[in-house]
Design a protein around this motif. Structure first.
Motif, short mmCIF file in Angstrom:
data_model
loop_
_atom_site.label_atom_id
_atom_site.label_comp_id
_atom_site.label_asym_id
_atom_site.label_seq_id
_atom_site.Cartn_x
_atom_site.Cartn_y
_atom_site.Cartn_z
N TYR A 1 0.83 -1.04 0.23
CA TYR A 1 -0.09 0.06 0.12
C TYR A 1 0.79 0.88 0.18
CZ TYR A 1 -3.46 3.38 1.10
OH TYR A 1 -4.36 3.97 1.05
N ARG A 2 1.70 1.34 0.83
CA ARG A 2 2.79 1.41 0.91
C ARG A 2 3.38 2.50 -0.03
NH1 ARG A 2 4.60 0.49 6.77
NH2 ARG A 2 2.90 1.17 7.80
N ARG A 3 3.93 1.61 -1.17
CA ARG A 3 4.69 1.71 -2.38
C ARG A 3 3.57 2.42 -3.86
NH1 ARG A 3 8.22 -3.68 -2.19
NH2 ARG A 3 9.83 -3.37 -0.94
N ILE A 4 2.36 1.74 -3.37
CA ILE A 4 1.44 2.30 -4.44
C ILE A 4 1.26 3.83 -4.48
CG2 ILE A 4 -1.10 1.58 -5.30
CD1 ILE A 4 -0.45 -0.70 -4.85
N PHE A 5 1.33 3.67 -2.50
CA PHE A 5 0.33 5.36 -2.86
C PHE A 5 1.42 6.02 -3.35
CE2 PHE A 5 0.61 9.40 -0.20
CZ PHE A 5 -0.77 9.46 -0.22
N THR A 6 2.83 6.25 -2.73
CA THR A 6 4.27 7.15 -3.26
C THR A 6 4.52 7.03 -4.95
OG1 THR A 6 5.12 5.83 -0.76
CG2 THR A 6 7.08 7.02 -2.54
N GLU A 7 3.86 5.77 -5.01
CA GLU A 7 4.44 5.70 -6.91
C GLU A 7 3.13 6.74 -7.73
OE1 GLU A 7 5.31 2.67 -10.83
OE2 GLU A 7 4.79 1.90 -9.00
N ALA A 8 1.75 6.29 -6.28
CA ALA A 8 0.50 7.35 -7.55
C ALA A 8 0.85 8.68 -7.19
CB ALA A 8 -0.43 6.53 -7.00
N VAL A 9 1.28 9.38 -6.19
CA VAL A 9 1.12 11.03 -6.79
C VAL A 9 1.77 11.78 -6.99
CG1 VAL A 9 0.15 10.32 -3.26
CG2 VAL A 9 2.85 10.89 -3.84
N ASP A 10 3.06 11.07 -7.62
CA ASP A 10 4.08 11.43 -8.22
C ASP A 10 3.75 11.23 -9.40
OD1 ASP A 10 5.27 12.67 -6.49
OD2 ASP A 10 6.54 11.26 -5.20
N TYR A 11 2.83 10.17 -10.21
CA TYR A 11 2.18 9.76 -11.53
C TYR A 11 1.89 10.80 -12.30
CZ TYR A 11 0.28 7.30 -15.21
OH TYR A 11 0.06 6.37 -17.01
N HIS A 12 2.92 10.91 -13.53
CA HIS A 12 2.42 11.32 -14.58
C HIS A 12 1.62 11.16 -15.96
CE1 HIS A 12 6.17 11.89 -14.93
NE2 HIS A 12 6.22 12.08 -16.92
N ILE A 13 1.26 11.24 -16.41
CA ILE A 13 1.10 10.27 -17.75
C ILE A 13 2.21 10.14 -19.12
CG2 ILE A 13 -0.72 12.09 -19.33
CD1 ILE A 13 -2.06 9.67 -20.18
N PRO A 14 2.46 9.31 -19.35
CA PRO A 14 4.06 9.78 -20.69
C PRO A 14 3.30 9.91 -21.45
CG PRO A 14 2.79 7.22 -20.06
CD PRO A 14 2.08 7.97 -19.04
N ALA A 15 3.90 10.67 -21.90
CA ALA A 15 4.30 11.84 -23.78
C ALA A 15 3.80 10.10 -24.88
CB ALA A 15 4.77 12.38 -24.07
N THR A 16 4.41 9.78 -24.21
CA THR A 16 4.46 8.51 -25.90
C THR A 16 2.86 8.09 -26.20
OG1 THR A 16 5.17 6.69 -24.04
CG2 THR A 16 6.42 7.94 -25.08
N LEU A 17 1.73 7.96 -25.35
CA LEU A 17 0.73 7.23 -25.56
C LEU A 17 0.07 8.41 -25.99
CD1 LEU A 17 -0.79 6.90 -22.03
CD2 LEU A 17 -0.19 4.92 -23.20
N ALA A 18 0.57 9.16 -27.06
CA ALA A 18 -0.05 10.28 -28.04
C ALA A 18 0.11 8.98 -29.58
CB ALA A 18 0.62 10.86 -28.23
N THR A 19 1.12 8.42 -29.07
CA THR A 19 1.45 7.54 -30.60
C THR A 19 0.39 5.46 -30.40
OG1 THR A 19 3.32 6.61 -29.32
CG2 THR A 19 4.08 8.71 -30.51
N VAL A 20 -0.05 5.58 -29.45
CA VAL A 20 -0.60 4.25 -29.39
C VAL A 20 -1.65 4.40 -29.73
CG1 VAL A 20 -1.36 2.63 -27.27
CG2 VAL A 20 0.63 4.08 -26.53
N ALA A 21 -2.28 3.57 -30.26
CA ALA A 21 -3.94 3.42 -31.02
C ALA A 21 -4.37 2.94 -30.75
CB ALA A 21 -3.32 2.60 -32.50
N THR A 22 -4.33 1.96 -29.53
CA THR A 22 -5.16 1.55 -29.32
C THR A 22 -6.53 2.02 -29.01
OG1 THR A 22 -3.67 -0.11 -27.97
CG2 THR A 22 -5.38 -0.62 -26.82
N PRO A 23 -7.80 1.72 -29.21
CA PRO A 23 -9.11 2.21 -28.55
C PRO A 23 -8.84 1.77 -27.55
CG PRO A 23 -9.41 0.36 -30.73
CD PRO A 23 -8.19 0.42 -30.25
N THR A 24 -9.72 3.13 -26.48
CA THR A 24 -9.28 2.91 -25.47
C THR A 24 -10.21 4.28 -24.88
OG1 THR A 24 -6.51 3.60 -25.17
CG2 THR A 24 -7.90 4.54 -23.28
N LEU A 25 -11.63 3.85 -23.52
CA LEU A 25 -12.76 4.57 -23.20
C LEU A 25 -12.31 5.50 -21.81
CD1 LEU A 25 -15.37 5.76 -23.55
CD2 LEU A 25 -15.86 3.63 -22.07
#
Length: 265
Positions: free
Chosen positions: A168-192
């Motif tokens: 839980y503590r590791r997840i929380f520490t990673e989650a609060v600093d998470y930012h979406i990677p710009a590379t997802l702009a090249t991913v064509a998978t249909p995503t909702l």
């Protein structure tokens, strides 16, 4: 040690893999796997949770690697639809980033795309909260506050008591600093990308941000619903999943989020 996977539904049908939120486990999807039994369902307990509570949580990336391996080994033709909420949604974003080849269509609910504000104040709160997770009285109060059905309330209590606090503590520490990677702009998978309309501002804003970033992303809000709206409104959530994986129009009761149009000067 391998992750625990509950397999159900219809063998040979398209596979949906279900990724739960932090502090829960596969029990949170019971209304979904029951309502979508005509699909082949793989309901995973993530590291440190449920029947995988002895599996060490290393990172979002490591967990995504493990989920991709499960899909390759157990999904029809080595590909799956993925449904992830909260922590499960963040794992799904990592799958999109690193393992798009195993994904068919992806549905993500309740995620953030940038670091949380006031992070310096969150760390002491984290240690205080997790220190109470071994108190049955505290955990029972938390479960009752969610107004869950009796079977889910019991499951939540037992899962929180058994959960790895290190995870839980590791997840929380990673989650609060998470930012979406710009590379997802090249991913064509249909995503909702979806969220409850009553979610916090940073989660609602993330819906539009991801829609604007990914080329084949769509977004919607379940108005009047909260973070765990798959439990609050299971029939609507199931209808959304069914429509999305079949590439059919989304339920009319949802507020659709369109891609922002940029003016060309």
């Amino acid at each position: 040690m391998s992750l625990y996977v509950e397999e159900s539904g219809t063998s040979g049908a398209p596979t949906i893999i279900w990724l739960h939120g932090v502090g829960t486990s596969g029990w949170m999807w019971s209304r979904q796997v029951g309502g979508l039994a005509d699909f082949h369902c793989l309901n995973v307990d993530l590291p440190g949770h449920g029947k995988s509570n002895q599996v060490e949580w290393a990172s979002l990336a490591d967990t995504a690697d493990q989920i991709a391996a499960i899909i390759r080994a157990r999904a029809k033709r080595g590909q799956a639809h993925v449904v992830g909420l909260s922590l499960g949604g963040m794992v799904a974003l990592r799958l999109l980033e690193h393992h798009a080849d195993v994904l068919d269509r992806v549905l993500i609910s309740g995620v953030t795309v940038e670091p949380m504000p006031n992070r310096a104040w969150l760390q002491p709160q984290l240690w205080l909260t997790t220190s109470l997770f071994k108190s049955r009285r505290f955990v029972t109060m938390q479960a009752k506050a969610r107004k869950l059905p009796p079977d889910m309330e019991t499951a939540m209590i037992e899962n929180l008591l058994a959960m790895s606090l290190t995870a839980y503590r590791r997840i929380f520490t990673e989650a609060v600093d998470y930012h979406i990677p710009a590379t997802l702009a090249t991913v064509a998978t249909p995503t909702l990308i979806t969220a409850g309309g009553n979610e916090t501002g940073i989660i609602v804003q993330a819906v539009r941000a991801i829609v604007n970033l990914m080329p084949n992303a769509q977004g919607c809000l379940a108005l009047g619903r909260g973070h765990g709206w798959n439990v609050e409104a299971p029939a609507l959530f199931n209808a959304l999943v069914r429509a999305w994986v079949a590439a059919e129009p989304l339920p009319a009761r949802l507020d659709l989020i369109s891609r922002q149009q940029h003016e060309v000067s």
